[in-house]
Design a protein around this motif. Structure first.
Motif, PDB file in Angstrom:
ATOM      1  N   THR A  95     -21.606 -67.691  -2.247  1.00  0.00           N
ATOM      2  CA  THR A  95     -20.460 -67.924  -3.132  1.00  0.00           C
ATOM      3  C   THR A  95     -19.131 -67.928  -2.401  1.00  0.00           C
ATOM      4  O   THR A  95     -18.135 -68.445  -2.916  1.00  0.00           O
ATOM      5  CB  THR A  95     -20.423 -66.854  -4.237  1.00  0.00           C
ATOM      6  N   THR A  96     -19.083 -67.336  -1.210  1.00  0.00           N
ATOM      7  CA  THR A  96     -17.854 -67.313  -0.422  1.00  0.00           C
ATOM      8  C   THR A  96     -18.119 -67.888   0.963  1.00  0.00           C
ATOM      9  O   THR A  96     -19.260 -67.949   1.415  1.00  0.00           O
ATOM     10  CB  THR A  96     -17.308 -65.883  -0.273  1.00  0.00           C
ATOM     11  N   VAL A  97     -17.067 -68.289   1.633  1.00  0.00           N
ATOM     12  CA  VAL A  97     -17.189 -68.861   2.973  1.00  0.00           C
ATOM     13  C   VAL A  97     -17.270 -67.732   3.998  1.00  0.00           C
ATOM     14  O   VAL A  97     -16.380 -66.882   4.075  1.00  0.00           O
ATOM     15  CB  VAL A  97     -15.990 -69.772   3.296  1.00  0.00           C
ATOM     16  N   ALA A  98     -18.332 -67.717   4.772  1.00  0.00           N
ATOM     17  CA  ALA A  98     -18.489 -66.718   5.831  1.00  0.00           C
ATOM     18  C   ALA A  98     -17.710 -67.166   7.068  1.00  0.00           C
ATOM     19  O   ALA A  98     -17.625 -68.362   7.366  1.00  0.00           O
ATOM     20  CB  ALA A  98     -19.964 -66.542   6.175  1.00  0.00           C
ATOM     21  N   LEU A  99     -17.154 -66.197   7.788  1.00  0.00           N
ATOM     22  CA  LEU A  99     -16.344 -66.507   8.962  1.00  0.00           C
ATOM     23  C   LEU A  99     -17.129 -66.416  10.264  1.00  0.00           C
ATOM     24  O   LEU A  99     -16.584 -66.701  11.333  1.00  0.00           O
ATOM     25  CB  LEU A  99     -15.133 -65.571   9.021  1.00  0.00           C
ATOM     26  N   ILE A 142     -28.680 -60.807   3.731  1.00  0.00           N
ATOM     27  CA  ILE A 142     -29.474 -59.577   3.644  1.00  0.00           C
ATOM     28  C   ILE A 142     -29.190 -58.856   2.335  1.00  0.00           C
ATOM     29  O   ILE A 142     -30.102 -58.338   1.679  1.00  0.00           O
ATOM     30  CB  ILE A 142     -29.173 -58.656   4.846  1.00  0.00           C
ATOM     31  N   THR A 143     -27.931 -58.834   1.937  1.00  0.00           N
ATOM     32  CA  THR A 143     -27.564 -58.170   0.682  1.00  0.00           C
ATOM     33  C   THR A 143     -28.266 -58.813  -0.503  1.00  0.00           C
ATOM     34  O   THR A 143     -28.814 -58.127  -1.375  1.00  0.00           O
ATOM     35  CB  THR A 143     -26.041 -58.219   0.475  1.00  0.00           C
ATOM     36  N   GLU A 144     -28.260 -60.142  -0.552  1.00  0.00           N
ATOM     37  CA  GLU A 144     -28.930 -60.839  -1.648  1.00  0.00           C
ATOM     38  C   GLU A 144     -30.434 -60.571  -1.631  1.00  0.00           C
ATOM     39  O   GLU A 144     -31.061 -60.392  -2.682  1.00  0.00           O
ATOM     40  CB  GLU A 144     -28.657 -62.343  -1.548  1.00  0.00           C
ATOM     41  N   ALA A 145     -31.012 -60.540  -0.439  1.00  0.00           N
ATOM     42  CA  ALA A 145     -32.448 -60.282  -0.334  1.00  0.00           C
ATOM     43  C   ALA A 145     -32.786 -58.862  -0.776  1.00  0.00           C
ATOM     44  O   ALA A 145     -33.811 -58.631  -1.428  1.00  0.00           O
ATOM     45  CB  ALA A 145     -32.917 -60.515   1.103  1.00  0.00           C
ATOM     46  N   THR A 152     -14.876 -56.986   9.830  1.00  0.00           N
ATOM     47  CA  THR A 152     -15.709 -56.868   8.631  1.00  0.00           C
ATOM     48  C   THR A 152     -14.975 -56.342   7.407  1.00  0.00           C
ATOM     49  O   THR A 152     -15.534 -56.353   6.314  1.00  0.00           O
ATOM     50  CB  THR A 152     -16.903 -55.932   8.905  1.00  0.00           C
ATOM     51  N   LYS A 153     -13.748 -55.891   7.561  1.00  0.00           N
ATOM     52  CA  LYS A 153     -13.077 -55.244   6.431  1.00  0.00           C
ATOM     53  C   LYS A 153     -12.732 -56.222   5.306  1.00  0.00           C
ATOM     54  O   LYS A 153     -12.469 -55.802   4.180  1.00  0.00           O
ATOM     55  CB  LYS A 153     -11.809 -54.537   6.907  1.00  0.00           C
ATOM     56  N   HIS A 154     -12.739 -57.517   5.607  1.00  0.00           N
ATOM     57  CA  HIS A 154     -12.410 -58.508   4.579  1.00  0.00           C
ATOM     58  C   HIS A 154     -13.605 -58.870   3.709  1.00  0.00           C
ATOM     59  O   HIS A 154     -13.448 -59.535   2.688  1.00  0.00           O
ATOM     60  CB  HIS A 154     -11.898 -59.790   5.245  1.00  0.00           C
ATOM     61  N   ARG A 191     -18.794 -55.854  -2.752  1.00  0.00           N
ATOM     62  CA  ARG A 191     -20.100 -55.899  -3.417  1.00  0.00           C
ATOM     63  C   ARG A 191     -21.231 -56.133  -2.431  1.00  0.00           C
ATOM     64  O   ARG A 191     -22.382 -55.800  -2.715  1.00  0.00           O
ATOM     65  CB  ARG A 191     -20.116 -56.972  -4.505  1.00  0.00           C
ATOM     66  N   TYR A 192     -20.909 -56.681  -1.268  1.00  0.00           N
ATOM     67  CA  TYR A 192     -21.952 -56.893  -0.272  1.00  0.00           C
ATOM     68  C   TYR A 192     -22.283 -55.614   0.496  1.00  0.00           C
ATOM     69  O   TYR A 192     -23.320 -55.531   1.138  1.00  0.00           O
ATOM     70  CB  TYR A 192     -21.530 -57.991   0.714  1.00  0.00           C
TER      71      TYR A 192
END
Length: 316
Positions: free
Chosen positions: A202-206, A216-219, A262-264, A268-269
């Motif tokens: 749902t969001t753009v990963a950097l 991993i979170t979704e899994a 990683t702070k951004h 929820r992840y």
């Protein structure tokens, strides 16, 4: 209606309660439901889940029965994007007569029920349902040609004593339109797929690490649900294990500190850290070559693709 329980006594009890309230007919052991055929081999304790007849009807509906089969669901030369949508009036007129939505919807049903091998391909073509172009339609026809040669493919289940094992992967910035990454996971019991998904994040990963971390979170969310479901059917459930081929993402799930890189990430992840810290789920490293979730996120060469199918119990 399908009824499942730990023992036959519970099933008989439910049947008796239903028969008191409704008119019902007991058809015995399930053989077919919602287009899925259930075949049993009592001698070898195997159960097969197939959609052969549904797929044959699907191929007939879209006139693919005589087409030349292909070996993979989506070839690497398909670079789908919204730029391939109709640009001229002639293209718009042509695509207005193409049953794109119906074909993708039919493919999606096959994928959801018994065909994890279609996950990536169906995910790719379903993004352009609103305004498909000729190249998108060619990709759908390619998937149908793949089904033409794999109508006999089915899921094979056997006796199980182990727990739920998951495999997860991500394709960094795989979406050419918005540069979002793709999450893919598949869960198995005794080597047979029971749950799978391929979807855009749902969001753009950097970074690749961030994309893998969100995957991993979704899994893990799916693993928690499967663990609860499976525990109702089997009291001796072991701790669920999720395998990932990114060591850096695995380290991130166990690191409780927030760093500049990683702070951004959406909070929820980060719930996955608590799940892993409690020991509910174990995330472990696996070689990319042995990760069947690889087929959920990208087009693969035929040899690697067939190896992934073997790892999740998809057989002809």
């Amino acid at each position: 209606m399908l009824i499942a329980a730990k023992d036959k006594g519970e099933i008989r009890k439910v049947k008796a309660q239903l028969s008191e309230e409704f008119e019902m007919k007991d058809l015995g052991p399930a053989k077919k439901i919602l287009g899925m055929e259930i075949l049993r081999d009592r001698k070898t304790s195997k159960l097969y889940l197939s959609q052969k007849r549904y797929i044959e009807k699907l191929l007939c509906k879209f006139n693919i029965r005589s087409a030349k089969p292909v070996s993979t669901p989506l070839a690497a030369h398909f670079r789908l994007s919204s730029a391939l949508s109709p640009q001229s009036d002639d293209e718009i007129e042509y695509m207005s007569h193409v049953p794109y939505s119906g074909a993708v919807g039919s493919l999606m049903y096959a994928m959801v029920c018994s065909r994890p091998d279609l996950s990536y391909a169906v995910s790719a073509v379903s993004r352009y349902m609103a305004n498909p172009g000729k190249e998108h339609w060619k990709a759908v026809q390619w998937i149908l040609r793949y089904l033409r040669g794999t109508t006999d493919v089915c899921l094979q289940f056997g006796r199980t004593e182990g727990g739920v094992i998951g495999y997860v992967d991500a394709d960094f910035a795989g979406d050419l339109d918005r540069r979002r990454s793709l999450t893919g996971y598949v869960f198995t019991i005794e080597g047979c797929a029971i749950s799978w998904k391929a979807t855009l994040q749902t969001t753009v990963a950097l970074s690749t690490t961030e994309a893998e971390y969100m995957a991993i979170t979704e899994a893990c969310k799916e693993a928690i649900w499967l663990k609860g479901l499976f525990s109702e059917l089997n009291e001796d459930l072991q701790i669920s294990t999720v395998f990932c081929d990114s060591q850096s993402a695995i380290f991130l799930t166990k690191d409780q500190m927030f760093h500049e890189r990683t702070k951004h990430i959406d909070i929820r992840y980060h719930f996955v850290r608590d799940i892993i810290a409690r020991g509910d789920i174990v995330v472990s490293k696996i070689s990319t070559h042995e990760n069947p979730a690889d087929m959920m996120t990208k087009s693969l060469p035929i040899t690697k693709f067939e190896h992934c199918l073997d790892l999740v119990g998809v057989h002809c």
